[in-house]
Design a protein around this motif. Structure first.
Motif, mmCIF file in Angstrom:
data_model
loop_
_atom_site.group_PDB
_atom_site.id
_atom_site.type_symbol
_atom_site.label_atom_id
_atom_site.label_comp_id
_atom_site.label_asym_id
_atom_site.label_seq_id
_atom_site.Cartn_x
_atom_site.Cartn_y
_atom_site.Cartn_z
ATOM 1 N N THR A 296 0.744 -1.607 -0.326
ATOM 2 C CA THR A 296 0.133 0.126 0.397
ATOM 3 C C THR A 296 0.651 1.450 0.164
ATOM 4 O OG1 THR A 296 -1.508 -1.039 1.062
ATOM 5 C CG2 THR A 296 -1.799 1.751 1.352
ATOM 6 N N TYR B 115 0.850 5.096 0.940
ATOM 7 C CA TYR B 115 0.294 6.312 1.119
ATOM 8 C C TYR B 115 1.230 7.968 1.036
ATOM 9 C CZ TYR B 115 -2.653 4.433 4.679
ATOM 10 O OH TYR B 115 -3.714 3.733 4.626
ATOM 11 N N GLN C 125 1.679 11.609 1.645
ATOM 12 C CA GLN C 125 1.616 13.207 2.858
ATOM 13 C C GLN C 125 1.676 14.372 2.859
ATOM 14 O OE1 GLN C 125 3.352 12.715 7.162
ATOM 15 N NE2 GLN C 125 1.838 12.936 7.562
ATOM 16 N N PRO D 176 -1.522 11.421 6.655
ATOM 17 C CA PRO D 176 -1.282 10.451 5.578
ATOM 18 C C PRO D 176 -2.540 10.381 4.386
ATOM 19 C CG PRO D 176 -0.550 9.160 6.732
ATOM 20 C CD PRO D 176 -1.168 10.894 7.760
ATOM 21 N N ARG D 177 -2.500 10.314 2.990
ATOM 22 C CA ARG D 177 -3.517 9.468 2.476
ATOM 23 C C ARG D 177 -3.680 8.291 1.446
ATOM 24 N NH1 ARG D 177 -5.997 11.442 -2.915
ATOM 25 N NH2 ARG D 177 -4.124 11.988 -3.191
ATOM 26 N N PHE D 178 -3.924 7.310 1.282
ATOM 27 C CA PHE D 178 -4.107 5.932 0.773
ATOM 28 C C PHE D 178 -4.088 6.791 -0.656
ATOM 29 C CE2 PHE D 178 -4.837 2.084 -0.396
ATOM 30 C CZ PHE D 178 -5.965 2.549 -1.435
ATOM 31 N N TYR E 34 6.036 10.297 0.326
ATOM 32 C CA TYR E 34 5.381 9.022 -0.460
ATOM 33 C C TYR E 34 6.087 8.101 0.499
ATOM 34 C CZ TYR E 34 3.851 11.699 -4.183
ATOM 35 O OH TYR E 34 2.519 12.619 -4.202
ATOM 36 N N PRO F 208 -8.753 -0.209 3.755
ATOM 37 C CA PRO F 208 -7.544 1.439 4.102
ATOM 38 C C PRO F 208 -7.798 1.893 5.347
ATOM 39 C CG PRO F 208 -8.277 1.989 1.786
ATOM 40 C CD PRO F 208 -9.085 1.223 1.997
ATOM 41 N N HIS G 91 -8.184 5.775 7.151
ATOM 42 C CA HIS G 91 -8.109 7.447 6.559
ATOM 43 C C HIS G 91 -8.116 7.826 7.676
ATOM 44 C CE1 HIS G 91 -11.007 6.374 3.187
ATOM 45 N NE2 HIS G 91 -11.473 5.236 3.449
#
Lengths: 112, 117
Positions: free
Chosen positions: A34, A36, A38, A44-46, A86, B105, B107
């Motif tokens: 995964t 993320y 930021q 952090p954003r998926f 990242y 995931p 959030h």
């Protein structure tokens, strides 16, 4: 938990494609990969998650070779707003209740 | 659709004091995790709450405690503050819905910046 290794920093010009590679030699059979993103002073954003081969969404693509010991996050035609840190994470599919393990990430700087 | 919200956004305390940070999960989520992010580092897992109980805990001392309320919101409490507790505290939410596993995931909120003088 599988340890990940990614470059500390990268620079790129606007409009180019950026590829950030993450190494995870000890990835387990049921681990997912995964990424993320930021921005400063934000959470952090998926971005994207995958298990094997290739995954693509409206933001990025994730390439995972057959041995799964590495993965590459691809950002098409980057802009200044893509300047961020990242993070590459490896963990079980149950991300909802997984304690996420972040490294120091890759600081991507986009140059005008 | 409200995302994860945290309060306050910034906070200044002195050594030895106690602090409480608050988190409201994303609408529909039932699980809350807390992370500490020191400057220049990635977030570090503190603990996770589900069904008002602490389910998992990272490598943090007992000075760090938490609570989850029936509406799924959560608080993080830190006692006897140290200079090293200065950090961005992040809350993340997710949905388990009674399942053992979830592949959705987490959030994140935008955090509370805690400064210790």
């Amino acid at each position: 938990l599988a340890k990940t290794t990614q470059p500390i920093s990268m620079d790129s010009y606007e409009g180019q494609e950026v590829n950030i590679t993450c190494s995870h030699n000890n990835i387990a059979t049921n681990d997912y990969i995964t990424w993320y993103q930021q921005f400063p002073s934000q959470g952090p954003r998926f971005i994207i998650q995958g298990y094997k081969t290739k995954v693509t969404n409206e933001v990025a693509s994730l390439f995972i070779p057959a041995d799964r010991k590495s993965s590459t996050l691809s950002l098409p035609r980057v802009s200044l707003s893509d300047t961020a840190v990242y993070y590459c994470l490896v963990g079980r599919a149950n991300f909802g209740n997984e304690k996420l393990t972040f490294g120091t990430g890759t600081r991507l700087t986009i140059i005008p | 659709d409200a995302g994860v919200t945290q309060s306050p956004t910034h906070l200044i305390k002195t050594r030895g004091q106690q602090v409480t940070l608050r988190c409201s999960p994303k609408s529909g989520h039932d699980t809350v995790s807390w992370y500490q992010q020191a400057l220049g580092q990635g977030p570090q897992f503190i603990f996770q709450y589900y069904e008002e109980e602490e389910r998992q805990r990272g490598n943090f001392p007992d000075r760090f405690s938490g609570h989850q309320f029936p509406n799924y919101s959560s608080e993080l409490n830190v006692n006897a503050l140290l200079l090293g507790d200065s950090a961005l505290y992040l809350c993340a939410s997710s949905l388990l819905g009674g399942r053992v596993e979830s592949n959705q995931p987490q959030h994140f909120g935008d955090g509370t910046r805690l400064s210790i003088l």
